[in-house]
Structure formats: C-alpha cells, structure tokens
Design an enzyme around this catalytic site. Sequence first.
Site, PDB file in Angstrom:
ATOM      1  CE1 TYR A   1      -4.366  -2.071   4.794  1.00 13.77           C
ATOM      2  CE2 TYR A   1      -3.666   0.148   4.202  1.00 13.77           C
ATOM      3  CZ  TYR A   1      -4.070  -1.117   3.836  1.00 13.77           C
ATOM      4  OH  TYR A   1      -4.164  -1.447   2.507  1.00 13.77           O
TER       5      TYR A   1
ATOM      6  CB  SER B   1      -0.894  -0.001   1.246  1.00 14.41           C
ATOM      7  OG  SER B   1      -1.499   1.258   1.435  1.00 14.41           O
TER       8      SER B   1
END
Length: 334
Positions: free
Chosen positions: A153, A128
């Site tokens: 995350y 990501s």
Amino acid sequence: MKKVLVTGAAGFIGFHMTKLLANNGYEVVGLDNMNTYYDPELKKGRRDNLDELDAFTFVKIDLKDKEDIDNLFEKYEFDYVINLAAQAGVRYSIENPYAYVDSNLVGFINILEACRNHPVKHLLYASSSSVYGGNSVVPFSTEHPVDHPVSLYAATKKSNELMAHSYSHLYGIPTTGLRFFTVYGPWGRPDMAYFLFTKAIINNKPIKVFNHGKMERDFTYVDDIVKGILKLLPIAPEKNDEWTDKDGDLSSSKAPYKIYNIGNNSPVKLEEFISILETKLDKEAKKVYMDMQPGDVLRTYADVSDLENAIGFKPSTSIEDGLGKFVDWYKDFY
C-alpha cells in the site's frame, strides 16, 4: 461555478470533501465504483446524503476504465481534480496485492492521462503517511527521504507521487500530493481500528491491541483534512527554474509539483487512544494484547510547517473532541 471532480466520493474522505466543496460554491462531480471492500450500506448512506446537495452529480465509474474516465473529462471540462479514490488498508495489501495495482496504479495513470488530454488548473491527490515506512526520525518531514516502504500500500502511494512528478515535469500539470495521517471521524472506514474498537466494545467483544498498545499514531480528524484540501485547491504549484536538489527541498522541484503532510502534529499512544474511547463509550474494553502485524510502523508524527506556511492552517481537533463526535455519529447511524 468552478467544476471539481472528486474521485472516491462515496468513500470516507471523499464524502466529507464533496460536502465541503458543494457548500462552498463549487459544482462537484463525484465518482465512485461503489465496491464492496467494506459494508456497501455505509457507502450507500454516504451517497444518499450527497444526493441531497444541489451542486452534486454522481457517476458510477471505476478508475481503471480508461475510456469512461476520458469521456467524463471530455463531458465536464473540470477546473480541478481531487483524487481520493484508492484501495485503502495496509493489512489488506498483504492479502490482495492486485487490488492495489488496479486502483492505485492503473487508476491513477488514467487520471493523469485525462488531466494531460483535458488540462485542469490543479490536480490534488491522496498520498499517505505510510510512505515514511521505516523512517525513525520524527516528526516526519516532507524533506525526509521516503525510499523504504514496509507495505505494498505504501509503495503504491509513493509510486503515485513519482508518477505525478513525471506528468508535472513532462506536461506542466500542477500536482499536489497530500500525505494523510491516520484520518478518523464520522462516516469513517469500518476496517480502521477506532471503528473496530467501537463496535467490539459496544457488543462486549474483545479488541485486538497490536504491539501491546505501544504504538503511536498522529490521529487526524476528517474535518481538518478536508479544510486543508479546500484551502490548497486554488494554490496550484508553479514551475520553478531556480530549484536545485542541492537545497534539500524534496517536497517540490523545477516542475509545478508539491507534497504536503496533513496531520494533527500530535501523536497519541494507542493505550491512551483506547482509554479515551472507553470514556466516550462509558464502557471498558476487553483487551487481547498481540504482537505487531506485518506492514505496521511504530509511530507516525507529522511535521506540518510547510502546510501552515502555505495556507495559514494546520489540523488542531483534539482526539477527545474528535472521538466524541465519532461515537455520537456511530450510535446514531447504527
């Protein structure tokens, strides 16, 4: 036919990836745990769509169930694995951190172990843009250090890259990490801003505009993401004994390991994004301006020169075209 395992096949990117693979001569096994993190009807709709494909088999398995994963690899003898299953969402990682440990860390080590015991030609996995965290130098390059995540995350995605590298180094598994930049499009995730905005505007509800609209995102249309992955699938990284950290190449190593950004290379201000969405919906949004939320970053901006050099491709769908396609799908589906 080459066999590909796509994890998270009933998820947003996994759904589009599975369709593209099946339509390009691959036999696809799609894995998903069909969790209820968001509207199960949307996941069911994706799965029903996939079930119409001839070269597709669905299995309901949770990545953290090691025995089930091992049995699956033994049964199908995959050529390739594309790991797109993950607990997504920056803000939710603040509310429920353990969901990220189970899916993104325990789940990923089970995939790595399965690839070690049942060797594959290439493992590709979703990372990501959030790994760039507090970085201020733009565009974000895979040559930049990513040591300051600002959400759990992001930390789990950085961990995936480190875990993959260790398995590439120890066991020679070719791994490629893909840093996605704010993916959007039809069949998207309902917790994403563009989805929430669309629903609210249509229903005459106010939208929350964080950091007073002064953020920028490198919005990347989902078709561009999966086309890039498809082109990378047969290009497995190779061991390179000549590599040295003195060269400053942080996206590869002596191991068969590589990292790419996949982003549109064209950041859009949140204010402009909302304005385009209003035009596509032919309706003005009721805006509630708010401060920036914990875990958010001011800007994302992808340097995709590595990707372009490797496969002669980079995302190019304009935000106007992409949002138009999303709005058409949304109105049709809902």
